[in-house]
Design a protein around this motif. Structure first.
Motif, mmCIF file in Angstrom:
data_model
loop_
_atom_site.group_PDB
_atom_site.id
_atom_site.type_symbol
_atom_site.label_atom_id
_atom_site.label_comp_id
_atom_site.label_asym_id
_atom_site.label_seq_id
_atom_site.Cartn_x
_atom_site.Cartn_y
_atom_site.Cartn_z
ATOM 1 N N PHE A 136 0.857 -1.168 -0.119
ATOM 2 C CA PHE A 136 0.285 0.117 -0.127
ATOM 3 C C PHE A 136 0.737 1.279 -0.126
ATOM 4 C CE2 PHE A 136 -3.313 -2.747 1.570
ATOM 5 C CZ PHE A 136 -4.443 -2.432 0.826
ATOM 6 N N GLN A 137 0.452 2.183 -0.723
ATOM 7 C CA GLN A 137 1.065 3.672 -0.788
ATOM 8 C C GLN A 137 0.062 4.574 -0.794
ATOM 9 O OE1 GLN A 137 0.765 5.385 -3.854
ATOM 10 N NE2 GLN A 137 -0.394 3.889 -4.895
ATOM 11 N N ASN A 138 0.438 5.708 -0.256
ATOM 12 C CA ASN A 138 -0.308 6.778 -0.054
ATOM 13 C C ASN A 138 -0.190 7.965 -1.170
ATOM 14 O OD1 ASN A 138 1.811 7.698 1.027
ATOM 15 N ND2 ASN A 138 0.937 8.085 3.160
ATOM 16 N N SER A 139 0.669 7.676 -2.248
ATOM 17 C CA SER A 139 0.799 9.046 -3.139
ATOM 18 C C SER A 139 -0.294 9.452 -3.752
ATOM 19 C CB SER A 139 1.869 8.489 -4.224
ATOM 20 O OG SER A 139 2.120 9.550 -5.037
ATOM 21 N N ASN B 6 -3.659 1.874 -3.684
ATOM 22 C CA ASN B 6 -3.440 3.521 -3.026
ATOM 23 C C ASN B 6 -4.627 3.516 -1.616
ATOM 24 O OD1 ASN B 6 -4.783 6.327 -2.526
ATOM 25 N ND2 ASN B 6 -3.068 6.606 -3.684
ATOM 26 N N VAL B 7 -3.796 3.958 -0.530
ATOM 27 C CA VAL B 7 -4.828 3.814 0.839
ATOM 28 C C VAL B 7 -5.926 4.589 0.348
ATOM 29 C CG1 VAL B 7 -4.714 4.197 3.055
ATOM 30 C CG2 VAL B 7 -2.659 3.364 2.075
ATOM 31 N N PHE C 163 -8.531 2.894 -1.602
ATOM 32 C CA PHE C 163 -9.077 1.786 -0.819
ATOM 33 C C PHE C 163 -10.189 1.872 0.084
ATOM 34 C CE2 PHE C 163 -8.536 -1.521 2.577
ATOM 35 C CZ PHE C 163 -8.969 -2.645 1.857
ATOM 36 N N LEU C 164 -9.561 2.936 0.978
ATOM 37 C CA LEU C 164 -10.654 3.377 2.040
ATOM 38 C C LEU C 164 -11.982 3.859 1.336
ATOM 39 C CD1 LEU C 164 -8.281 4.904 4.478
ATOM 40 C CD2 LEU C 164 -9.563 2.448 4.608
ATOM 41 N N SER C 165 -11.810 4.733 0.208
ATOM 42 C CA SER C 165 -12.872 5.277 -0.516
ATOM 43 C C SER C 165 -14.030 4.001 -0.830
ATOM 44 C CB SER C 165 -12.413 6.285 -1.712
ATOM 45 O OG SER C 165 -11.684 7.174 -1.167
#
Length: 203
Positions: A37-40, A176-177, A180-182
């Protein structure tokens, strides 16, 4: 002196093997990074032209995924509702008039005692009883017949549901975190609104 070219050739092979192993290692490293997972914020969605470049565009992309996931649950609810509607239409009660059978209301009107004792029987689930007989009121064991007014619509709904589901899957596969959360947030919102209309099989 004669062995020098051999050593040189051997060194060249070592350098080639080393470069190939480095390439394999780097490709293996990049493939491993795809599973993390990455948050870019600059994570493309569906195409390279859809790449957020600011916080606002990234937030708008996340809101789109929330709406898409909620719409997916709505599509499942609509499909389940439509299936129940089609089934109710096929299993609707069919009545036929029975020759020689007097209506219950007429029989009770001729017998005053029976009328007093069974006055509540003149009104049933279907209103005042008539000289009818229930032919069928339960599903048969064989498959439901193909209907032009039903099956093309069902196929179109299934296609749209599958397409939206695959779009959500691609968004999650971006690792993408925020995306994924969306998707999870949209799923929660959609289930909160219309989850009670979705049958167990659709889940």
């Amino acid at each position: 002196m004669d062995s020098h070219p051999l050593f040189a050739r051997h060194d060249g092979m070592d350098m080639g093997d080393s470069s190939s192993s480095d390439t394999a290692s780097s490709s293996g490293h990049s493939s491993t990074m795809m599973a993390v997972f990455q948050n870019s914020m600059a994570t493309s969605l569906y195409s390279s032209s859809w790449t957020p470049t600011s916080t606002g565009t990234y937030a708008a992309t996340c809101l789109f995924l929330i709406a898409l996931a909620a719409a997916f649950r709505g599509l499942l609810a609509a499909k389940s509702w439509q299936e129940h509607r089609w089934l109710d239409r096929e299993l609707a009660r069919r009545y036929v008039v029975v020759n020689g059978k007097a209506p219950l209301a007429e029989a009770l009107s001729r017998d005053s005692l029976a009328k007093e004792a069974n006055a509540t029987l003149t009104l049933g689930e279907n209103g005042v009883e008539e000289n009818v007989l229930v032919v069928r009121n339960r599903p048969t064991a064989h498959a439901r017949p193909w209907r032009l007014s039903v099956d093309p619509v069902r196929a179109a709904i299934d296609t749209v549901v599958a397409g939206v589901g695959y779009l959500l899957m691609l968004a999650v596969m971006s690792m993408n975190v925020g995306y994924f959360l969306s998707v999870l947030g949209g799923t929660f919102l959609g289930s909160l609104l219309v989850g009670r209309f979705i049958s167990v099989g659709e889940h």
